[in-house]
Design an enzyme around this catalytic site. Structure first.
Site, mmCIF file in Angstrom:
data_model
loop_
_atom_site.group_PDB
_atom_site.id
_atom_site.type_symbol
_atom_site.label_atom_id
_atom_site.label_comp_id
_atom_site.label_asym_id
_atom_site.label_seq_id
_atom_site.Cartn_x
_atom_site.Cartn_y
_atom_site.Cartn_z
ATOM 1 N N ASP A 7 0.850 -1.194 0.000
ATOM 2 C CA ASP A 7 0.000 0.000 0.000
ATOM 3 C C ASP A 7 0.879 1.235 0.000
ATOM 4 O O ASP A 7 1.994 1.222 0.543
ATOM 5 C CB ASP A 7 -0.917 0.005 1.233
ATOM 6 C CG ASP A 7 -2.168 0.837 1.009
ATOM 7 O OD1 ASP A 7 -2.044 2.076 0.907
ATOM 8 O OD2 ASP A 7 -3.262 0.261 0.919
ATOM 9 N N THR A 25 -13.721 -4.469 -8.405
ATOM 10 C CA THR A 25 -14.888 -4.381 -9.283
ATOM 11 C C THR A 25 -14.656 -3.249 -10.280
ATOM 12 O O THR A 25 -14.509 -2.086 -9.885
ATOM 13 C CB THR A 25 -16.161 -4.114 -8.465
ATOM 14 O OG1 THR A 25 -16.298 -5.129 -7.476
ATOM 15 C CG2 THR A 25 -17.393 -4.116 -9.361
ATOM 16 N N GLU A 34 -14.075 -10.516 -6.620
ATOM 17 C CA GLU A 34 -14.390 -10.890 -5.238
ATOM 18 C C GLU A 34 -15.898 -10.843 -5.041
ATOM 19 O O GLU A 34 -16.616 -10.095 -5.701
ATOM 20 C CB GLU A 34 -13.682 -9.949 -4.266
ATOM 21 C CG GLU A 34 -13.970 -8.457 -4.460
ATOM 22 C CD GLU A 34 -15.185 -7.967 -3.705
ATOM 23 O OE1 GLU A 34 -15.741 -8.738 -2.897
ATOM 24 O OE2 GLU A 34 -15.606 -6.821 -3.954
ATOM 25 N N ARG A 82 -18.983 -10.363 1.468
ATOM 26 C CA ARG A 82 -20.029 -9.682 2.226
ATOM 27 C C ARG A 82 -19.385 -9.121 3.485
ATOM 28 O O ARG A 82 -18.757 -9.861 4.228
ATOM 29 C CB ARG A 82 -21.140 -10.657 2.618
ATOM 30 C CG ARG A 82 -21.867 -11.300 1.454
ATOM 31 C CD ARG A 82 -22.713 -12.466 1.952
ATOM 32 N NE ARG A 82 -21.871 -13.519 2.523
ATOM 33 C CZ ARG A 82 -22.330 -14.493 3.314
ATOM 34 N NH1 ARG A 82 -23.610 -14.517 3.653
ATOM 35 N NH2 ARG A 82 -21.497 -15.418 3.784
ATOM 36 N N GLU A 83 -19.530 -7.815 3.704
ATOM 37 C CA GLU A 83 -18.968 -7.255 4.928
ATOM 38 C C GLU A 83 -19.625 -7.932 6.121
ATOM 39 O O GLU A 83 -20.823 -8.132 6.167
ATOM 40 C CB GLU A 83 -19.164 -5.739 4.962
ATOM 41 C CG GLU A 83 -18.362 -5.040 3.878
ATOM 42 C CD GLU A 83 -18.220 -3.548 4.111
ATOM 43 O OE1 GLU A 83 -18.142 -3.129 5.287
ATOM 44 O OE2 GLU A 83 -18.176 -2.807 3.117
ATOM 45 N N LEU A 104 -35.127 -9.868 0.664
ATOM 46 C CA LEU A 104 -36.498 -9.366 0.539
ATOM 47 C C LEU A 104 -36.929 -8.676 1.827
ATOM 48 O O LEU A 104 -38.079 -8.787 2.241
ATOM 49 C CB LEU A 104 -37.466 -10.501 0.212
ATOM 50 C CG LEU A 104 -37.599 -10.896 -1.262
ATOM 51 C CD1 LEU A 104 -38.657 -11.982 -1.422
ATOM 52 C CD2 LEU A 104 -37.949 -9.700 -2.148
ATOM 53 N N GLY A 119 -37.245 -1.942 4.045
ATOM 54 C CA GLY A 119 -36.746 -1.057 5.085
ATOM 55 C C GLY A 119 -36.043 0.137 4.483
ATOM 56 O O GLY A 119 -36.458 0.664 3.443
ATOM 57 N N CYS A 139 -20.255 -0.819 -2.149
ATOM 58 C CA CYS A 139 -20.355 -1.641 -3.365
ATOM 59 C C CYS A 139 -21.629 -1.374 -4.158
ATOM 60 O O CYS A 139 -21.570 -0.841 -5.259
ATOM 61 C CB CYS A 139 -20.267 -3.120 -3.007
ATOM 62 S SG CYS A 139 -18.633 -3.633 -2.450
ATOM 63 N N LYS A 165 -24.598 -1.545 7.513
ATOM 64 C CA LYS A 165 -25.117 -2.859 7.878
ATOM 65 C C LYS A 165 -24.466 -3.267 9.185
ATOM 66 O O LYS A 165 -23.423 -2.726 9.572
ATOM 67 C CB LYS A 165 -24.830 -3.899 6.783
ATOM 68 C CG LYS A 165 -23.361 -4.180 6.552
ATOM 69 C CD LYS A 165 -23.136 -5.249 5.500
ATOM 70 C CE LYS A 165 -23.542 -6.610 6.012
ATOM 71 N NZ LYS A 165 -23.187 -7.689 5.064
#
Length: 440
Positions: free
Chosen positions: A30, A122, A150, A153-154, A257, A260, A267, A330
């Site tokens: 990095d 992505t 990739e 899911r976080e 589904l 909310g 993403c 989330k």
């Protein structure tokens, strides 16, 4: 094998640590010395369950290290993973590829033996082919570019890397070394393939489209049920029961589904917008025009919650005390990028309310985005003298809340369930005014 991973953000740090966990010798790279120092000390610069344990275990085992040196990385391995960010361009829908280009432009001239750059980020379709030409023009040795998207899911990133539901590899079959590239990648993922993880080898364009298509589909599913919830609100129907009924249909399924506040994060929002932008560049914008309405529906849910909060406060938010439970987009994440919860908190403040935000993990990141909001250290601190309480991220400690926990501290017993994650009967039976999205 000896591998490098360029970029040590959410994707890159996770991939580097998990590749070391699979037994490879990995160097993470990095340009940010601060990130490199933290990771080298076994500290992740973001919250992801289980990642720090994997990181420290492999640092201690000597299989993982981090550096800012591109020459060191180029010398370390022939297999280089590309995991830098592709954010949305300012003022545009398109993806900003400057970080991807920077890695290739810096790495390629340092490559002195046949190597492969494997994209994880992505990107818009067509990027891999362009990067291949770009790398070969700058390198003194043979360089191939492949794409291995990739699907993290976080909150489940370690699991999704070590036991993914599929592996996709895009290669340029017109290149003489295409089989060599595929064999190298199969060697990298030998343990996963031995565990019968499905493996699909495609052309470059298909591999690039898999991730963005998956995100577009999930975004569409979420916005579909939120569009239905608007009809439910107009008719008195219950969207949660409706979604349960739909979910029994094997063709549809219950996941994603949940009506909310809608989707956010780093993403889905930017990926569907980049998909629309790229389709327009290719002259196929009509094919994904529906994604504009998907985006619109998602954003409408945010303003709906602001309107609900104003109604709960007697028609105006001016001078009201509003408690916001949740800031991350989330649960099990500290990511506030395009967070619906934090966006709603900011809009409510702009309407004149005093807003107190509490989140178990995302307060530090939230302060950087919205420094003018008040940040509480606990649920009861946030809800002190609140005129309305908003539950906007479905953390377990919020879904486990009971009315008696808040009765002594709030000024008004009013709660808005932005994720339809509370037991509304319990709250109403306790004398609270409960409001959900798409529920009576």
């Amino acid at each position: 094998m000896r591998l490098t991973v360029f970029g040590t953000g959410y994707l890159g740090a996770t991939h580097a640590a998990c590749m070391a966990e699979l037994g490879h010798e990995v160097v993470g790279v990095d340009v940010d010395p601060g990130k490199v120092a933290k990771l080298s000390d076994g500290v992740t610069p973001f919250y992801e369950p289980g990642l720090e344990e994997v990181l420290r275990r492999n640092l201690d085992a000597g299989r993982l290290r981090f550096t800012t040196s591109y020459p060191e990385a180029a010398d370390h391995a022939d297999v280089h993973f590309l995991g830098v960010g592709t954010p949305q361009k300012k003022g545009e829908y398109a993806a900003d590829l400057k970080y991807v280009h920077a890695v290739v432009d810096s790495l390629a001239p340092l490559i002195e033996r046949p190597s492969v750059i494997i994209g994880k980020s992505t990107v818009p379709v067509g990027t891999a082919a362009e990067l291949g030409a770009r790398a070969r023009a700058a390198a003194t040795a043979e360089v191939e570019v492949a794409w291995n998207p990739e699907f993290l899911r976080e909150g489940f990133a370690v699991q999704d890397t070590l036991r993914p539901d599929r592996l996709v590899l895009g290669v340029d079959s017109a290149r003489e070394r295409a089989d060599w590239v595929a064999e190298l990648v199969r060697e990298v993922y030998a343990d996963l393939l031995a565990a019968d993880v499905p493996y699909l080898q495609t052309d470059l364009a298909t591999a690039e489209l898999v991730k963005v298509s998956a995100n577009a589909f999930l975004a569409t599913k979420i916005s579909f049920i939120n569009a239905v919830s608007e009809v439910c609100e107009a008719t008195g129907a219950d969207v949660t029961v409706l979604a349960d009924a739909l979910g029994y249909d094997a063709r549809i399924g219950r996941r994603f589904l949940n009506a909310g506040l809608g989707f956010g994060g780093g993403c889905l929002p930017k990926d569907i917008r980049a998909f629309m932008a790229r389709a327009g560049e290719l002259g196929a914008d009509h094919a994904v025009a529906f994604l504009r309405e998907v985006d619109n529906i998602n954003m409408r849910r945010r303003t709906k919650v602001v309107d609900m909060a104003a109604k709960a406060c007697g028609g105006s938010l001016l001078g009201a005390n509003v408690a916001v439970l949740g800031a991350a987009f989330k649960p099990e994440s500290d990511d506030v990028r395009d967070s619906p919860a934090l966006n709603v908190a900011g809009m409510i403040q702009l309407h004149g309310a005093v807003v107190s935000v509490y989140d178990p993990k995302a307060l530090e990141n939230s302060r950087r985005v919205f420094p003018t909001l008040n940040y509480a250290t606990s649920i009861t601190d946030a809800c002190d003298r609140a005129d309305v309480v908003l539950v906007l991220t479905e953390w377990a400690e919020f879904t486990a809340l009971r009315p008696e926990d808040l009765n002594p501290v709030v000024r008004s017993r009013s709660i808005i369930d932005g994720r339809n994650c509370l037991e509304r009967a319990r709250w109403r039976d306790a004398g609270w005014v409960y409001a959900g999205l798409g529920t009576p």
